[in-house]
Enzyme design. Structure first.
Site, mmCIF file in Angstrom:
data_model
loop_
_atom_site.group_PDB
_atom_site.id
_atom_site.type_symbol
_atom_site.label_atom_id
_atom_site.label_comp_id
_atom_site.label_asym_id
_atom_site.label_seq_id
_atom_site.Cartn_x
_atom_site.Cartn_y
_atom_site.Cartn_z
ATOM 1 N N GLY A 15 0.824 -1.200 0.000
ATOM 2 C CA GLY A 15 0.000 0.000 0.000
ATOM 3 C C GLY A 15 0.851 1.240 0.000
ATOM 4 O O GLY A 15 2.062 1.194 -0.246
ATOM 5 N N GLY A 16 0.226 2.365 0.287
ATOM 6 C CA GLY A 16 0.945 3.620 0.266
ATOM 7 C C GLY A 16 1.848 3.827 1.458
ATOM 8 O O GLY A 16 2.661 4.753 1.474
ATOM 9 N N MET A 17 1.720 2.952 2.473
ATOM 10 C CA MET A 17 2.485 3.150 3.702
ATOM 11 C C MET A 17 3.383 1.957 4.032
ATOM 12 O O MET A 17 4.451 2.133 4.604
ATOM 13 C CB MET A 17 1.509 3.394 4.857
ATOM 14 N N ALA A 18 2.956 0.748 3.663
ATOM 15 C CA ALA A 18 3.688 -0.436 4.098
ATOM 16 C C ALA A 18 3.492 -1.592 3.131
ATOM 17 O O ALA A 18 2.592 -1.585 2.281
ATOM 18 C CB ALA A 18 3.224 -0.841 5.496
ATOM 19 N N ASP A 145 -11.480 3.473 8.253
ATOM 20 C CA ASP A 145 -11.112 2.958 6.932
ATOM 21 C C ASP A 145 -11.832 1.635 6.673
ATOM 22 O O ASP A 145 -11.219 0.663 6.236
ATOM 23 C CB ASP A 145 -9.596 2.782 6.851
#
Length: 335
Positions: A15-18, A145
Site C-alpha cells: 500500500g501507500g504506507m507499508a 477505513d
C-alpha cells in the site's frame, strides 16, 4: 529473517504506507507459526509523520482484543532500524476476493452470507467503539477505513476486521492535519468531507457502503477521478438497493439504507444495534453459520484460481458448485 525469528516467505500486498508479507515465526524446539508481517516502506523510514502513524497503529491494535479483529502479536525493528508489525495470519481472502468469485461467474451474492459477513464485521467495530481503558473509562477507537480490503474472511468462516492504521483512539491527540481526509474515498461518510470528526456512525456508514456494493454488485459512487468520487461521497445520493437486488428482503434494504443515512443521527446508534437488525433478518432465512461461510470461502478460492488459469470469462458452472447450501438463493446479476 527479521529480528532473528520472522522469516518472510511471500509478499502479499503493498500500500501507500507499508508492505505486507506472509511469514513464518520461529521459536524454541522447532516451533513454527504462520503470521503476517507489515513493514514500513523504505521511502518512509525517515518520515516522522508516517513513523508516528505506524507506531500508533501498533499501539491501538494491541489494545483491541476480539475474535473479529486481527490480533497484533508483536512490534519490533529489523537490523536496519525499520519498524515492522506482526499480526495473526488469516488463511482466506479479503471481501474483495470473495466477491470476485461471484462477479467472474456473473452471479449475485447470497444475501444471507453478505449479511452474516456484515454482522461479524459489526461485532469487531462494536468492540473497538466500546473499548475501555485500564481504569474502566470509555476509550473508543474509530476505524476510519472500513472497506472490503480490510474485511478478511477466514477459511474457517470467521470474519476479521483488519488495518486500524488510520484509526485514532479518543484518548490520543489527533496526529495529522485535521484538514486531511484519511480513508478510501468511496467509503467516506459525507460528514467527514466537511471536516467533522470521525465517529462510530461514520464507521457504520462505511460498512453500509460495503454491504450496498456487495449486494448490488457494483460501485456505489461512479467517478472518473478522485475529485468526482469525493464530491459524490459528499453528496451521498444513494440509489435504492432493491433496484439492483429485488430478491432481497425489504427489511435488509431498509437496514442498509439506514446505515447510509446522510444525517449521522439517523443511522444506527451503535454497531451492536445494526448487527442485531441484520441478525433478525438472517434468522428468517435459516441458519447461516460459520461452516456455511467457510464452504463459500473454499469454493470462492477454487473459482478464482480457475479464472486466473483459463482467462477472465469461463462458462459459469452450476450455482451449486460455488455455494452448496440452502436456503441461500443464487441468481444471475440483473443486466
Amino acid at each position: 529473517m527479521l529480528a532473528g525469528r520472522y522469516e518472510l516467505t511471500e509478499c502479499i500486498g503493498k500500500g501507500g504506507m507499508a508492505t505486507v508479507f506472509r511469514a513464518t515465526m520461529h521459536g524454541a524446539a522447532g516451533f513454527r507459526r504462520q503470521v503476517a508481517v507489515k513493514r514500513l516502506l523504505t521511502s518512509l523510514i525517515n518520515n516522522p509523520e508516517f513513523i508516528a502513524m505506524f507506531v500508533e497503529e501498533a499501539r491501538v491494535g494491541s489494545l483491541l482484543q476480539h475474535p473479529n479483529i486481527v490480533q497484533i502479536l508483536d512490534f519490533a525493528q529489523d537490523d536496519e532500524g525499520r519498524y515492522f508489525l506482526v499480526m495473526e495470519w488469516v488463511e482466506g481472502p479479503d471481501l474483495c476476493g470473495w466477491l470476485d468469485a461471484f462477479e467472474c461467474r456473473n452471479l449475485q451474492t447470497p444475501w444471507p452470507l453478505v449479511s452474516a459477513i456484515g454482522i461479524e464485521a459489526l461485532h469487531g467495530l462494536n468492540a473497538a467503539h466500546t473499548r475501555l481503558d485500564d481504569e474502566g473509562m470509555p476509550a473508543p477507537v474509530i476505524h476510519r477505513d472500513v472497506a472490503p480490503q480490510n474485511i478478511l474472511i477466514g477459511s474457517n468462516g470467521v470474519v476479521k476486521l483488519s488495518d486500524f492504521g488510520l484509526s485514532r483512539a479518543a484518548d490520543r491527540a489527533r496526529m495529522t492535519n485535521p484538514d486531511i481526509v484519511k480513508g478510501k474515498l468511496s467509503y467516506l461518510a459525507p460528514e467527514l468531507s466537511h471536516g467533522v470528526a470521525a465517529s462510530p456512525q461514520s464507521d457504520i456508514f462505511g460498512l453500509g457502503v460495503v454491504l450496498w456494493e456487495a449486494l448490488a454488485g457494483r460501485k456505489l459512487y461512479e467517478g472518473q477521478n478522485d475529485i468526482e468520487v469525493f464530491l459524490a461521497a459528499r453528496e451521498a445520493d444513494i440509489p435504492s438497493l432493491q433496484q439492483f437486488r429485488p430478491d432481497i428482503p425489504t427489511a435488509l434494504g431498509q437496514t442498509v439504507h439506514r446505515a447510509l443515512a446522510h444525517d449521522p443521527a439517523k443511522r444506527f446508534s451503535s454497531a451492536h444495534h445494526m448487527a442485531r437488525a441484520l441478525a433478525s433478518i438472517c434468522r428468517e432465512a435459516g441458519t447461516t453459520d460459520a461452516s456455511v461461510l467457510a464452504r463459500s470461502v473454499r469454493n470462492a478460492r477454487i473459482a478464482n484460481s480457475a479464472v486466473s488459469k483459463v482467462g477472465p470469462a469461463p462458462p459459469p458452472p452450476p450455482a451449486s458448485t460455488l455455494i452448496t447450501t440452502l436456503p441461500i438463493p443464487l441468481t444471475r446479476r440483473k443486466k
